[in-house]
Design a protein around this motif. Structure first.
Motif, mmCIF file in Angstrom:
data_model
loop_
_atom_site.group_PDB
_atom_site.id
_atom_site.type_symbol
_atom_site.label_atom_id
_atom_site.label_comp_id
_atom_site.label_asym_id
_atom_site.label_seq_id
_atom_site.Cartn_x
_atom_site.Cartn_y
_atom_site.Cartn_z
ATOM 1 N N GLY A 77 4.906 10.307 -0.091
ATOM 2 C CA GLY A 77 5.000 9.154 1.388
ATOM 3 C C GLY A 77 6.282 8.121 1.388
ATOM 4 O O GLY A 77 6.258 6.751 1.531
ATOM 5 N N GLY A 78 5.683 7.396 -0.449
ATOM 6 C CA GLY A 78 6.600 6.583 -0.417
ATOM 7 C C GLY A 78 5.491 5.360 -0.026
ATOM 8 O O GLY A 78 3.922 5.518 -0.310
ATOM 9 N N ALA A 79 5.498 3.520 -0.203
ATOM 10 C CA ALA A 79 5.186 2.881 -0.586
ATOM 11 C C ALA A 79 6.359 1.729 0.858
ATOM 12 O O ALA A 79 6.927 1.729 0.576
ATOM 13 N N VAL A 80 4.959 0.915 1.107
ATOM 14 C CA VAL A 80 5.074 -0.276 1.839
ATOM 15 C C VAL A 80 5.972 -1.210 1.503
ATOM 16 O O VAL A 80 4.417 -1.731 0.522
ATOM 17 N N PHE A 81 6.162 -2.411 1.608
ATOM 18 C CA PHE A 81 6.483 -3.712 0.646
ATOM 19 C C PHE A 81 6.284 -4.497 1.209
ATOM 20 O O PHE A 81 6.709 -4.941 2.699
ATOM 21 N N ARG A 82 6.778 -5.806 0.750
ATOM 22 C CA ARG A 82 6.877 -7.089 1.289
ATOM 23 C C ARG A 82 7.800 -7.797 0.623
ATOM 24 O O ARG A 82 8.091 -7.024 -0.671
ATOM 25 N N LEU A 83 8.706 -8.250 1.146
ATOM 26 C CA LEU A 83 9.591 -8.537 0.913
ATOM 27 C C LEU A 83 9.530 -10.165 0.154
ATOM 28 O O LEU A 83 8.797 -10.999 0.433
ATOM 29 N N LEU A 84 9.577 -10.623 -1.158
ATOM 30 C CA LEU A 84 9.065 -11.799 -1.722
ATOM 31 C C LEU A 84 10.299 -12.571 -2.012
ATOM 32 O O LEU A 84 10.329 -13.320 -2.070
ATOM 33 N N ARG A 120 0.844 -1.222 -0.033
ATOM 34 C CA ARG A 120 0.036 0.112 -0.249
ATOM 35 C C ARG A 120 0.801 1.886 0.057
ATOM 36 O O ARG A 120 2.382 1.098 0.352
ATOM 37 N N ILE A 121 -0.208 2.256 0.115
ATOM 38 C CA ILE A 121 0.960 3.549 0.025
ATOM 39 C C ILE A 121 1.225 3.689 1.358
ATOM 40 O O ILE A 121 0.591 3.410 2.287
ATOM 41 N N ALA A 122 2.473 4.100 1.395
ATOM 42 C CA ALA A 122 3.042 4.794 2.639
ATOM 43 C C ALA A 122 2.397 5.774 3.700
ATOM 44 O O ALA A 122 2.519 6.950 3.410
ATOM 45 N N ALA A 123 1.321 6.492 4.846
ATOM 46 C CA ALA A 123 0.693 7.385 5.184
ATOM 47 C C ALA A 123 1.447 7.463 5.711
ATOM 48 O O ALA A 123 2.522 7.624 7.080
ATOM 49 N N PRO A 124 1.646 9.204 6.041
ATOM 50 C CA PRO A 124 2.832 9.331 6.878
ATOM 51 C C PRO A 124 2.475 9.417 7.988
ATOM 52 O O PRO A 124 0.801 10.078 8.503
ATOM 53 N N CYS A 125 2.742 10.078 9.424
ATOM 54 C CA CYS A 125 2.469 9.184 11.199
ATOM 55 C C CYS A 125 2.545 10.411 10.965
ATOM 56 O O CYS A 125 3.321 11.679 10.891
ATOM 57 N N ARG A 126 1.996 10.930 12.672
ATOM 58 C CA ARG A 126 1.542 12.191 13.295
ATOM 59 C C ARG A 126 3.124 12.502 13.286
ATOM 60 O O ARG A 126 3.954 13.598 14.093
ATOM 61 N N LEU A 127 3.958 10.883 14.008
ATOM 62 C CA LEU A 127 5.733 11.718 14.199
ATOM 63 C C LEU A 127 6.567 12.705 14.082
ATOM 64 O O LEU A 127 7.306 13.377 14.369
ATOM 65 N N MET A 166 3.697 16.367 8.563
ATOM 66 C CA MET A 166 3.356 15.273 8.097
ATOM 67 C C MET A 166 1.996 15.295 6.714
ATOM 68 O O MET A 166 1.802 14.474 4.997
ATOM 69 N N GLN A 167 1.854 16.295 6.439
ATOM 70 C CA GLN A 167 0.901 17.239 5.322
ATOM 71 C C GLN A 167 1.714 17.142 3.901
ATOM 72 O O GLN A 167 1.752 16.761 3.183
ATOM 73 N N ALA A 168 3.088 17.566 4.339
ATOM 74 C CA ALA A 168 4.054 17.821 2.674
ATOM 75 C C ALA A 168 4.504 16.305 2.453
ATOM 76 O O ALA A 168 5.281 16.709 1.234
ATOM 77 N N LEU A 169 4.875 15.347 3.199
ATOM 78 C CA LEU A 169 4.950 14.120 2.555
ATOM 79 C C LEU A 169 3.275 12.806 2.857
ATOM 80 O O LEU A 169 3.505 11.967 2.472
#
Length: 149
Positions: A128-135, A103-110, A120-123
């Protein structure tokens, strides 16, 4: 053979635990189905690796009016340039390691805490990039080529 036109790994960051600062490493072991060894998400079901691009961070920095340090975004891998694949099922190969978009990597409040108000808004997507699983397993090293598809 290396191609000068392909994106490459610019930085690698891992965090040993939730809310702990990330640390920059030159290489990391990627374990298929598990994640990056030494990272807080190692052993999670799907969130194995987060990937972002340096040019997206530069665009975020322009929107923020201040630099964006890749290590403070809490993403694992920063590529020299994008675009980073973001549609579920799309593939990315970094060095010899194959990844698949979850999925898309949603920015967090940190981000607002670490980078300042507005980060957070700027990213937000697509910066913000993406979340991947390793194949597949292998070593990911700074300088490795990243090939989408």
């Amino acid at each position: 053979m290396d191609s000068p036109d392909l994106p490459r790994v610019h930085t690698i960051h891992v965090a040993p635990g939730r809310r702990l600062p990330t640390k920059s490493v030159v290489s990391v072991e990627a374990e298929a189905g598990a994640g990056l060894v030494g990272d807080r998400y190692h052993g999670s079901k799907h969130r194995h690796v987060t990937v972002q691009a340096l040019d997206d961070l530069m665009a975020a920095a322009e929107a923020l009016g201040r630099p964006v340090d890749p290590g403070l975004t809490r993403r694992n891998i920063t590529l020299t340039e994008g675009p980073v694949p973001t549609r579920p099922g799309e593939r990315l190969t970094i060095g010899d390691v194959e990844l698949e978009v979850v999925r898309i990597a949603a920015p967090c409040r940190l981000l607002d805490d670490d980078l300042g108000p507005g980060a957070m808004q700027a990213l937000k997507s697509p910066r913000g990039g993406a979340v991947f699983r390793l194949l597949s397993s292998g070593t990911i090293t700074v300088g490795d080529e990243a090939v989408a598809g």
